[in-house]
Design a protein around this motif. Structure first.
Motif, PDB file in Angstrom:
ATOM      1  N   ALA A 194       1.105  58.998  12.988  1.00 47.18           N
ATOM      2  CA  ALA A 194       1.540  58.562  14.314  1.00 47.18           C
ATOM      3  C   ALA A 194       3.041  58.330  14.341  1.00 47.18           C
ATOM      4  N   THR A 195       3.678  58.739  15.424  1.00 51.29           N
ATOM      5  CA  THR A 195       5.121  58.495  15.556  1.00 51.29           C
ATOM      6  C   THR A 195       5.389  57.057  15.975  1.00 51.29           C
ATOM      7  N   VAL A 196       4.442  56.462  16.686  1.00 57.78           N
ATOM      8  CA  VAL A 196       4.553  55.064  17.111  1.00 57.78           C
ATOM      9  C   VAL A 196       3.222  54.389  16.809  1.00 57.78           C
ATOM     10  N   GLN A 197       3.283  53.220  16.212  1.00 55.92           N
ATOM     11  CA  GLN A 197       2.077  52.450  15.902  1.00 55.92           C
ATOM     12  C   GLN A 197       1.716  51.595  17.114  1.00 55.92           C
ATOM     13  N   ASN A 198       0.435  51.329  17.283  1.00 58.68           N
ATOM     14  CA  ASN A 198       0.058  50.477  18.409  1.00 58.68           C
ATOM     15  C   ASN A 198       0.426  49.025  18.123  1.00 58.68           C
ATOM     16  N   THR A 199       0.384  48.215  19.158  1.00 57.15           N
ATOM     17  CA  THR A 199       0.828  46.823  19.057  1.00 57.15           C
ATOM     18  C   THR A 199      -0.006  46.018  18.068  1.00 57.15           C
ATOM     19  N   LEU A 246       1.195  46.767  14.597  1.00 56.54           N
ATOM     20  CA  LEU A 246       2.506  46.143  14.355  1.00 56.54           C
ATOM     21  C   LEU A 246       2.361  44.650  14.076  1.00 56.54           C
ATOM     22  N   TYR A 278      -3.041  51.259   9.956  1.00 56.02           N
ATOM     23  CA  TYR A 278      -1.795  52.024  10.040  1.00 56.02           C
ATOM     24  C   TYR A 278      -2.113  53.516  10.013  1.00 56.02           C
TER      25      TYR A 278
END
Length: 120
Positions: free
Chosen positions: A63-68, A71, A59
């Motif tokens: 980052a504004t968006v985590q990678n798949t 997740l 994690y």
């Protein structure tokens, strides 16, 4: 979990009485201190566990968006935690089968301590 918290506090007084019957000395402070210290260690470890788990799965807090992949791992960790919570059933079984202070023992301890105090 709330049930166990209530029960554990009730057990402490029984443990203090048991310890007094066994040793002849009442050491309330020592029993409470050991219990409180144990809880503090447990809470410190539990507090860091979430951070350790997030670090382990990759994690990225910035980052504004985590990678798949992160997740998916986050979902797995979130699913495992409730499963670990089911350990409460194991704790309940230990209390039922291993914990030495059943109702008869507690009543006998109370009677022993009462008799000792009446003799004094």
């Amino acid at each position: 979990m709330n049930y166990f918290n209530i029960i554990i506090w009730a057990f402490i007084t029984d443990v203090i009485d048991y310890q007094e019957v066994q040793t002849g000395e009442r050491e309330d402070g020592t029993v409470y201190a050991v219990y409180s210290f144990s809880r503090k260690i447990e809470q410190a470890l539990a507090g860091g566990l979430g951070g350790f788990a997030l670090t382990a799965i990759g994690y990225a807090s910035t980052a504004t968006v985590q990678n798949t992949a992160v997740l998916g791992k986050l979902y797995s960790v979130a699913s495992i935690v409730p499963a670990i919570g089911s350990i409460s059933l194991l704790v309940a079984a230990c209390l039922f089968f291993i914990y030495p202070l059943d109702k008869n023992t507690v009543n006998a301890n109370v009677a022993t301590l009462s008799a000792r105090r009446n003799q004094q």
